[in-house]
Design an enzyme around this catalytic site. Sequence first.
Site, mmCIF file in Angstrom:
data_model
loop_
_atom_site.group_PDB
_atom_site.id
_atom_site.type_symbol
_atom_site.label_atom_id
_atom_site.label_comp_id
_atom_site.label_asym_id
_atom_site.label_seq_id
_atom_site.Cartn_x
_atom_site.Cartn_y
_atom_site.Cartn_z
ATOM 1 N N ASP A 12 17.812 21.438 -9.379
ATOM 2 C CA ASP A 12 19.095 21.759 -10.135
ATOM 3 C C ASP A 12 18.546 23.109 -10.789
ATOM 4 O OD1 ASP A 12 18.427 18.599 -10.241
ATOM 5 O OD2 ASP A 12 16.295 18.980 -10.927
ATOM 6 N N LYS A 15 23.114 25.496 -7.929
ATOM 7 C CA LYS A 15 23.592 25.276 -6.555
ATOM 8 C C LYS A 15 25.022 24.489 -6.546
ATOM 9 C CE LYS A 15 20.400 23.070 -5.030
ATOM 10 N NZ LYS A 15 19.000 23.200 -6.042
ATOM 11 N N GLY A 39 20.907 15.717 -7.210
ATOM 12 C CA GLY A 39 22.803 15.747 -7.574
ATOM 13 C C GLY A 39 23.034 17.237 -8.121
ATOM 14 N N HIS A 40 24.501 17.278 -7.039
ATOM 15 C CA HIS A 40 25.139 18.386 -7.693
ATOM 16 C C HIS A 40 26.042 18.120 -8.452
ATOM 17 C CE1 HIS A 40 22.777 19.659 -3.869
ATOM 18 N NE2 HIS A 40 22.600 19.956 -4.673
ATOM 19 N N GLN A 198 17.017 20.555 -3.745
ATOM 20 C CA GLN A 198 16.132 20.576 -4.064
ATOM 21 C C GLN A 198 15.935 21.784 -4.323
ATOM 22 O OE1 GLN A 198 15.985 17.747 -1.105
ATOM 23 N NE2 GLN A 198 16.763 17.068 -3.166
HETATM 24 P P1 IMP Z 1 11.746 12.464 -3.509
HETATM 25 O O1 IMP Z 1 13.057 13.034 -3.072
HETATM 26 O O2 IMP Z 1 12.949 11.214 -4.149
HETATM 27 O O3 IMP Z 1 11.339 11.735 -2.658
HETATM 28 O O4 IMP Z 1 10.738 12.931 -4.745
HETATM 29 C C1 IMP Z 1 9.841 13.657 -5.065
HETATM 30 C C2 IMP Z 1 9.913 14.764 -6.211
HETATM 31 O O5 IMP Z 1 10.983 15.540 -5.817
HETATM 32 C C3 IMP Z 1 10.393 14.673 -6.922
HETATM 33 O O6 IMP Z 1 9.483 14.605 -8.238
HETATM 34 C C4 IMP Z 1 11.665 13.887 -8.106
HETATM 35 O O7 IMP Z 1 12.165 14.243 -9.307
HETATM 36 C C5 IMP Z 1 12.040 15.681 -7.138
HETATM 37 N N1 IMP Z 1 13.049 15.508 -5.995
HETATM 38 C C6 IMP Z 1 13.979 15.664 -5.754
HETATM 39 N N2 IMP Z 1 15.423 15.841 -6.089
HETATM 40 C C7 IMP Z 1 15.109 16.425 -6.715
HETATM 41 C C8 IMP Z 1 16.534 17.464 -7.084
HETATM 42 O O8 IMP Z 1 17.715 17.148 -6.363
HETATM 43 N N3 IMP Z 1 16.516 18.052 -8.547
HETATM 44 C C9 IMP Z 1 15.217 17.953 -8.797
HETATM 45 N N4 IMP Z 1 13.703 17.403 -8.302
HETATM 46 C C10 IMP Z 1 14.079 16.086 -7.158
#
Ligand code: IMP
Length: 409
Positions: A12, A15, A39-40, A198
Amino acid sequence: MNIVVMGAQWGDEGKGKIVDYLAADSGVIVRFSGGANAGHTIVIGSERYALHLVPSGILYPDKTVILGTGMVIDPEALFLELSGLEGKGIDWKGRVLISDRAHLVLPSHRRIDKELDAARKKPIGTTGRGIGVAYGMKSHRDGIRVADMDDPERLVNLEASDRDFVEAWRDRILPMKVDLVTYLRHRRNTYVLFEGAQGALLDLDTGSYPFVSSGMSCSAGAAAQGGVGPRRIDRVLGVFKAYTTRVGNGPFPTEFADNSPGSLQAYIRDTGNEYGVTTGRPRRVGYLDLVALRYACAANSIDRLVLTHLDVYDELAEFETCVAYRLRGKLVDDFPASIRDLEESTPVLRRFRGWKAPISACRSWEELPREAKEYVQFIEEFTETPVSMVSVGSDRNQTIVRESPWARG
Ligand code: IMP
């Protein structure tokens, strides 16, 4: 020329906006990891676009965007997103390609993801999009790749509802597939942007394991899973915010303790709109963590930093930044691997004077207030990495470029 744009914190960082900005000068944009967990957000004038799977270059009518080999793709989520873009007048047909080596997220992956996290004594707080399970199946060698969607042999081990799902989406996905390695081999002179998802601290290996996502969000992910090898990467840009946020659970040494209305956390969350694009969850907020940022730079050979959300500090008379951790009475300068150490670390803070002036209209480095420049210079010295761009608002044009990332050198 090939540039990687990755997150240098816990995701977040902005990017999407930076990829969208740089995409103007590139021919192809390849997203190399993650799935619909990302989420972009991109803002152009009064229009706001939320992207999850589709790479951020899609908003330019002449760019080709590719969902890379390292992604895990839920076809249902992809087509929901594409029809949303279509509704906003974006013609995507023929411009969105999918690596034939990318893996699918299946309905059972989503279900199991939620069940597993609910059963954990300390849940990770996943987005529930099936991401970790899809990557797990890939590692188990039980995943389904795009290239194999029409091969009945590959589908025999699936449960019936997953098999029906693959068959239902096959005819829409297969026309979009591309051999990414070959595609890029034929475009050696094209400017390619590799878009991460991420961030460094959510990477499976370099992140705060197990409170991470399951993809390669490190810069090496672009080389392994973006269709080129490491020697074809010319530059790695690490995007970071003027403060730190985190969604989901896990250690966060610089998190603000006070979450009450009127607190600094509440102020930054509202001013910076720190709510998840994918889940709507309020993000946890804390001081900029320079210990973690320096670690992210080293682990990813980030050679240029991009600072976003600097305008969120406009009204603060002063603010603080973390320059070391205190762990059981000792000073620590390096980001610890042990999750317990990370949980027990508290920030050592350095105070900065604020600029108390709106900076969103600044378009050059020279126009920034002296205090803002001093803050940026301190970050550069601490991380030993130049800050080449500064974002001062969410709109595409609210961007200061000190040195074009496309400039060689
Ligand atoms: P998962 O990717 O759904 O398995 O989530 C694993 C961890 O990564 C959790 O803490 C999510 O909130 C975090 N996470 C996954 N994608 C994002 C992102 O795009 N931005 C911020 N946190 C993320």
